[in-house]
Scaffold this motif. Structure first.
Motif, PDB file in Angstrom:
ATOM      1  N   ASP A 112       0.851  -1.229   0.033  1.00 14.27           N
ATOM      2  CA  ASP A 112      -0.004  -0.169  -0.073  1.00 14.27           C
ATOM      3  C   ASP A 112       0.909   1.051   0.074  1.00 14.27           C
ATOM      4  O   ASP A 112       0.535   2.426  -0.742  1.00 14.27           O
ATOM      5  N   LYS A 113       2.005   1.307   0.814  1.00 12.97           N
ATOM      6  CA  LYS A 113       2.900   2.457   0.775  1.00 12.97           C
ATOM      7  C   LYS A 113       3.762   2.672  -0.571  1.00 12.97           C
ATOM      8  O   LYS A 113       3.938   3.565  -1.049  1.00 12.97           O
ATOM      9  N   GLY A 121       6.802   1.335  -7.199  1.00 10.06           N
ATOM     10  CA  GLY A 121       6.287   1.522  -8.533  1.00 10.06           C
ATOM     11  C   GLY A 121       4.854   1.484  -8.930  1.00 10.06           C
ATOM     12  O   GLY A 121       3.962   1.539  -7.762  1.00 10.06           O
ATOM     13  N   LEU A 122       4.581   1.764  -9.991  1.00  8.71           N
ATOM     14  CA  LEU A 122       3.440   1.779 -10.521  1.00  8.71           C
ATOM     15  C   LEU A 122       2.952   0.615 -11.594  1.00  8.71           C
ATOM     16  O   LEU A 122       3.713   0.293 -12.241  1.00  8.71           O
ATOM     17  N   ILE A 165       1.221  10.291 -12.670  1.00 11.24           N
ATOM     18  CA  ILE A 165       2.566   9.813 -12.332  1.00 11.24           C
ATOM     19  C   ILE A 165       3.551  10.718 -11.745  1.00 11.24           C
ATOM     20  O   ILE A 165       4.234  10.276 -10.784  1.00 11.24           O
ATOM     21  N   THR A 166       3.649  11.755 -12.450  1.00  8.04           N
ATOM     22  CA  THR A 166       4.480  13.028 -11.982  1.00  8.04           C
ATOM     23  C   THR A 166       4.413  13.482 -10.398  1.00  8.04           C
ATOM     24  O   THR A 166       5.301  13.328  -9.372  1.00  8.04           O
ATOM     25  N   ILE A 167       3.124  13.534  -9.961  1.00 11.04           N
ATOM     26  CA  ILE A 167       2.762  13.680  -8.539  1.00 11.04           C
ATOM     27  C   ILE A 167       2.956  12.384  -7.591  1.00 11.04           C
ATOM     28  O   ILE A 167       3.620  12.582  -6.402  1.00 11.04           O
ATOM     29  N   HIS A 209       6.504  10.121  -3.578  1.00  7.42           N
ATOM     30  CA  HIS A 209       6.948   8.934  -3.135  1.00  7.42           C
ATOM     31  C   HIS A 209       8.244   8.971  -2.799  1.00  7.42           C
ATOM     32  O   HIS A 209       9.326   8.777  -1.797  1.00  7.42           O
ATOM     33  N   GLU A 210       9.038  10.032  -3.902  1.00 10.45           N
ATOM     34  CA  GLU A 210      10.537  10.057  -3.712  1.00 10.45           C
ATOM     35  C   GLU A 210      11.073  11.034  -2.407  1.00 10.45           C
ATOM     36  O   GLU A 210      11.858  10.997  -1.931  1.00 10.45           O
TER      37      GLU A 210
END
Length: 989
Positions: free
Chosen positions: A777-778, A940-941, A979-981, A986-987
């Motif tokens: 989930d994270k 990841g996505l 994806i950018t958000i 995440h980073e």
């Protein structure tokens, strides 16, 4: 630059060498490897250390088409020193990828004022002066050098030290230059060409000494076999053999010495034991505690509650003779969780337990890593054996034949970009590697030898079960790899094999494997499909053609060989007449089969009306088709072929009787070669009749004319679970089925049906679901492109290309897109790849003929690279960390509605799609999602670009089955922004 002599480091490297050796390396061989570093300081190799140039290059990537040179280094060897060096950076046209800079420490500043590739290579030509060049994986360096104008002038002789190391040191787990340099006290490999050259120059002496350690006469055999081939290693073997008192080589002697006369007592069949000693839950807990057996066996072990829970379940299963279905999420460490209780149970009761995996890669991991580590910490150790199919073991009799034959079988290799000379050299290298391995290895298989099977036909080194001479072979049984392994398996605590061999054993009613009654089926999600493949009956044009070629006639093949040898028989005239009659019968059978396959192709084209799938198509043989006139023609021709095959096999049996016991090898060889006729006859009878309701019947046809000869008639089992419940489960004490993907939501109903557990009593098995130890989930999010056109829509491919462009650009590469259809994949790839190239992004594609292994290695080596791939990448592909940060599934992987099995199921069950196609697609998506998170630090996505997840009621089942609840419905035009958000958030964390 000062010389770098081997042995300049006084550190004892024995532990490093021991770590590199394969398990169960014989003590005398082990001592030779351990003494190589010291002995290499004292020996001389004459011309082999004079005017030899060692070379290494660094490049911007692994692709021969897109990558460029950035550094070249070389050194000229002179005895134990190498003082004459060449070094230059090379200025590439493109920028150096960050990952390459991080690996090599070569920066843009280093290459800014460097010469261009043509200038650098011209200087290299002057330095080398046409002398022999040694390079580790020489094909790589040579290709990059020679694609530069003038590069062909560097040298005509390139020696691959990687291939040579596999001959000289066949007992090493790995032949990477860095590993060998560390173990044998050479200059460390830094991935700077200058340092790597110094390391290779030191390793050169180790390799030459390793060759000298091979048995007497073997180097002379290498130097003289197939002398017409200009094999680059031949002068090395010839020179070294001149320095030894060589004698005629026979493989029998070293094999006999290796095996020795150790007696092995087979374990007792578990069903013959009245009382079995259980494995208690408290023992399992103690083993996983700090200071316990597991923490002693595995450094940096971390306690995982899910792993302990699984181990307890396995212990309970073997102790109570019940079965388990265990879905164990990624990161649990399921191999140790099942190995420990199974091994304890086996040792305690003096029985054999079995582990069956889907892939040989996992088999090798268990046997080369997990089991040896476990064995070291268990009191009394652990006796374990790996068993694979015939095609994985060298046949020593065939090896001798290939070395002594007048010609190499280069005609069996179809590589349009490689010359016959290159292929022949690869074949000679494979023979040498196999001989060296056989001389130092009491057991083992071909999978660890690094043979390049693209250029080496397996039939040159292996035999099919029907071809094995068994008692007529000079190496049978002890010196034989496969029968030796089977003999040791009968005395082992743990036997590790694959699904394929286990299912072959079930088909053979237990005549292949020891009588194992306690099994773990790892990667169990694939067990049912492998059983369907193994238990299929097939009439294959390719198999039949090869069979007749092998059998031959009075002028070729086995029949010719036997006709020649029959002159020594007491009644040679009778044997000659019978063999001549058999040759005529074989000719008639061959013609009848050719007519059958021609009729099958005509029939298929008439039915399909040339509307073929992209490569191959299948035609379901249903009752309606069986009543057609076109099928009746196939049946009539098929019956003629059936009768001709039956006659030819009976004549083979008669001819075999003419050979006396003194010529039993000839009798056995004939019957083995003729076996395919009986198998084909029986399969043909089954398919033509079509009256066994447990099968679905179909024709498989190639779409392209050049592939004609690969058509086949097939019969495939429909309900594998019913067969397993009837033929296997009743004879087994306990089975643990385990995988990361088995349940649909919380239900195991589909899996239980696939393996037959739904047909036994409910109290005989238990279902267990253990969540992953990773925080999905994270670290993972799912994007569902809710407004994508349906796959049948005309705008689908253009919309998909736009979406994938946004995904790749915003992810900066590192994207794996998994397709279900080759046509769609290649259509999008050829449009998208040039667009991404303008943004500095590399996109590869699993095009026809490409190597999945090479694609995997290229993808893993460059974390800015992306890949379009097909079914082979949906599971079993591991790429951790930044290498893989996004998985895209353009289309839900439903089975083809025209697939014969799907069609047959739907005629028998109105809810077949819901019972089979839907759950199988859900499990495939779960498998694909599992490629994304392979360690605790991965993130990841997963992008699902199929709007049916929103518009169809079954969509919720796919989403609920994923390992994360963090899913989002996003419009296609907003996917890039999402994806950018997400990456930014995440980073930051």
């Amino acid at each position: 630059m000062p010389s770098q002599a081997i042995g300049n480091n006084n550190t004892d490297h024995a532990d490093l060498v021991k770590a590199l050796l394969l398990p169960r390396t014989p003590e005398n061989i082990r001592e030779k490897y351990l003494s190589l570093e010291k002995r290499a300081e004292q020996v001389e190799f004459g011309l082999l250390e004079q005017d030899v140039v060692v070379l290494d290059t660094e490049t911007t990537g692994l692709s021969f088409h897109d990558s460029e040179l950035i550094q070249i280094a070389a050194a000229r060897i002179s005895g134990r020193e190498h003082e004459d060096h060449f070094e230059t950076f090379v200025h590439p046209q493109a920028r150096i990828p960050p990952k390459i800079s991080a690996l090599t420490h070569i920066t843009e500043h280093d290459v800014a004022s460097a010469p261009d590739a043509q200038t650098a290579v011209a200087r290299l030509v002057e330095f080398v002066g046409g002398q022999p060049v040694v390079a580790h994986n020489a094909t790589f360096d040579r290709t990059f050098i020679e694609k530069v104008p003038g590069g062909h002038a560097v040298s005509d002789i390139w020696i691959d030290s990687l291939a040579l190391s596999r001959i000289a040191l066949p007992r090493l787990r790995t032949h990477r230059l860095s590993d060998m340099a560390d173990a044998f006290g050479c200059v460390p490999v830094t991935h700077r060409a200058t340092d790597d050259v110094d390391a290779l120059a030191n390793i050169w002496r180790i390799l030459l000494l390793g060759l000298c350690d091979l048995p007497k006469g073997l180097l002379e055999l290498f130097a003289t076999m197939h002398p017409d081939v200009q094999w680059p290693y031949r002068p090395i073997f010839k020179h070294l053999s001149q320095n030894k008192q060589e004698v005629p080589f026979s493989l029998k002697a070293p094999r006999t010495t290796l095996i020795g006369d150790a007696e092995m007592s087979p374990h007792i069949n578990v069903k013959e034991k009245d009382v079995l000693k259980p494995v208690e839950s408290c023992e399992i807990s103690a083993a996983f505690e700090q200071g316990g057996l597991i923490s002693r066996a595995f450094k940096n072990y971390e306690t995982r509650p899910e792993q302990i829970a699984m181990a307890r379940e396995v212990a309970d299963a073997v102790s109570t003779s019940t079965h388990r279905v265990i879905e164990a999420g990624t990161g649990i460490g399921k191999s140790i969780a099942y190995l420990l209780p199974e091994a304890l149970f086996a040792k305690r009761n003096k029985i054999t337990v079995g582990i069956a995996t889907k892939t040989n890669a996992l088999t090798d991991q268990l046997v080369s890593h997990d089991l040896p580590m476990l064995s070291e910490s268990m009191p009394g150790g652990l006796n374990f054996v790996s068993l694979k199919g015939y095609e994985h073991y060298p046949c020593l009799f065939r090896l001798d034949q290939a070395a002594a034959a007048s010609d190499l079988p280069v005609n069996l290799v179809y590589e349009k970009n490689k010359s016959e000379h290159t292929i022949a050299c690869e074949m000679l290298t494979a023979l040498a590697v196999t001989y060296a391995f056989a001389c130092q290895s009491p057991d083992g298989d071909l999978d660890c030898l690094g043979i390049r099977w693209r250029y080496v036909p397996r039939q040159m080194l292996t035999v099919a079960p029907s071809e094995c001479l068994r008692s007529s072979c000079p190496y049978f049984p002890e010196e034989c790899f496969i029968f030796g392994a089977r003999k040791r398996a009968a005395s082992a605590d743990v036997v590790v094999t694959n699904h394929s061999l286990l299912l072959c054993d079930v088909e053979a009613e237990g005549r292949i494997l020891p009588p194992i009654k306690n099994w773990v089926i790892d990667e169990a999600h694939a067990f049912e499909s492998e059983a369907r493949r193994q238990w299929a009956k097939k009439v294959s044009a390719e198999v039949v053609h090869t069979g007749f070629e092998t059998l031959g006639s009075t002028r070729s093949g086995v029949l010719k060989s036997l006709l020649v040898s029959s002159s020594d028989l007491e009644d040679s005239s009778l044997a000659g007449r019978l063999l001549t009659r058999e040759s005529a019968a074989v000719s008639r059978a061959s013609l009848s089969c050719s007519s059958l396959f021609s009729e099958i192709v005509s029939f298929g084209h008439e039915i399909v009306n040339n509307n073929f799938n992209y490569e191959r198509t299948t035609v379901w043989i249903d009752q309606k088709l069986r009543s057609s006139e076109t099928w009746k023609r196939v049946v009539e021709v098929g019956k003629q072929a059936w009768r001709a095959l039956d006659e030819a096999y009976k004549d083979a049996e008669e001819a075999a009787k003419a050979f006396t016991s003194e010529a039993s090898t000839g009798s056995s060889e004939l019957l083995k070669a003729a076996q395919f006729m009986m198998d084909t006859r029986d399969a043909l009878r089954l398919i033509l009749a079509g009256d066994d309701p447990s099968f679905v019947y179909y024709i498989e046809l190639p779409a392209r004319r050049k592939d004609l000869g690969s058509e086949s008639l097939c019969a495939e089992k429909i309900d594998i679970g019913a067969d397993l419940a009837a033929r296997w489960l009743p004879h087994i004490q306990s089975v643990v089925f385990t995988s990361a993907t088995m349940a649909i939501g919380k239900s195991f109903e589909h899996f239980n049906h696939m393996v037959g557990l739904d047909l036994i009593k409910s109290n005989e098995y238990k279902e267990v679901s253990l969540a992953s130890s990773f925080d999905f989930d994270k670290n993972m999010a799912v994007i569902i492109a809710k407004d994508m056109p349906l796959p049948t829509d005309k705008s689908y491919l253009s919309s998909l290309e736009k979406l994938l462009y946004d995904v790749h650009v915003t992810m900066s590469g590192s994207v794996l897109t998994l397709f279900t259809n080759r046509r769609d994949m290649e259509s999008v790839f050829y449009s998208l790849a040039p667009r991404l190239a303008t943004r500095g992004l590399v996109l590869n594609c699993q095009t026809r003929g490409s190597s999945p292994r090479h694609l995997s290695e290229s993808f893993i080596a460059d974390n800015s690279q992306s890949l379009f791939a097909l079914r082979s990448f949906w599971e079993g592909f591991d790429a951790t960390g930044e290498t893989l940060r996004c998985v895209v599934i353009p289309k839900l992987p439903f089975a083809n509605p025209h697939d014969p099995l799907v069609c047959e199921r739907e005629t028998r069950d109105s809810r077949a799609w819901w019972r089979y196609s839907l759950p199988e697609a859900i499990l495939s998506v779960k498998q694909a999602a599992g490629r994304l998170i392979r360690s605790k630090t991965d993130s990841g996505l997963l992008i699902l670009a199929d709007s049916r997840l929103v518009s169809r009621r079954y969509g919720k089942q796919f989403i609920a089955a994923l390992p994360t609840s963090n899913s989002h419905l996003v419009q296609c035009e907003n996917v890039g922004q999402f994806i950018t958000i997400w990456r930014h958030a995440h980073e930051k964390n």
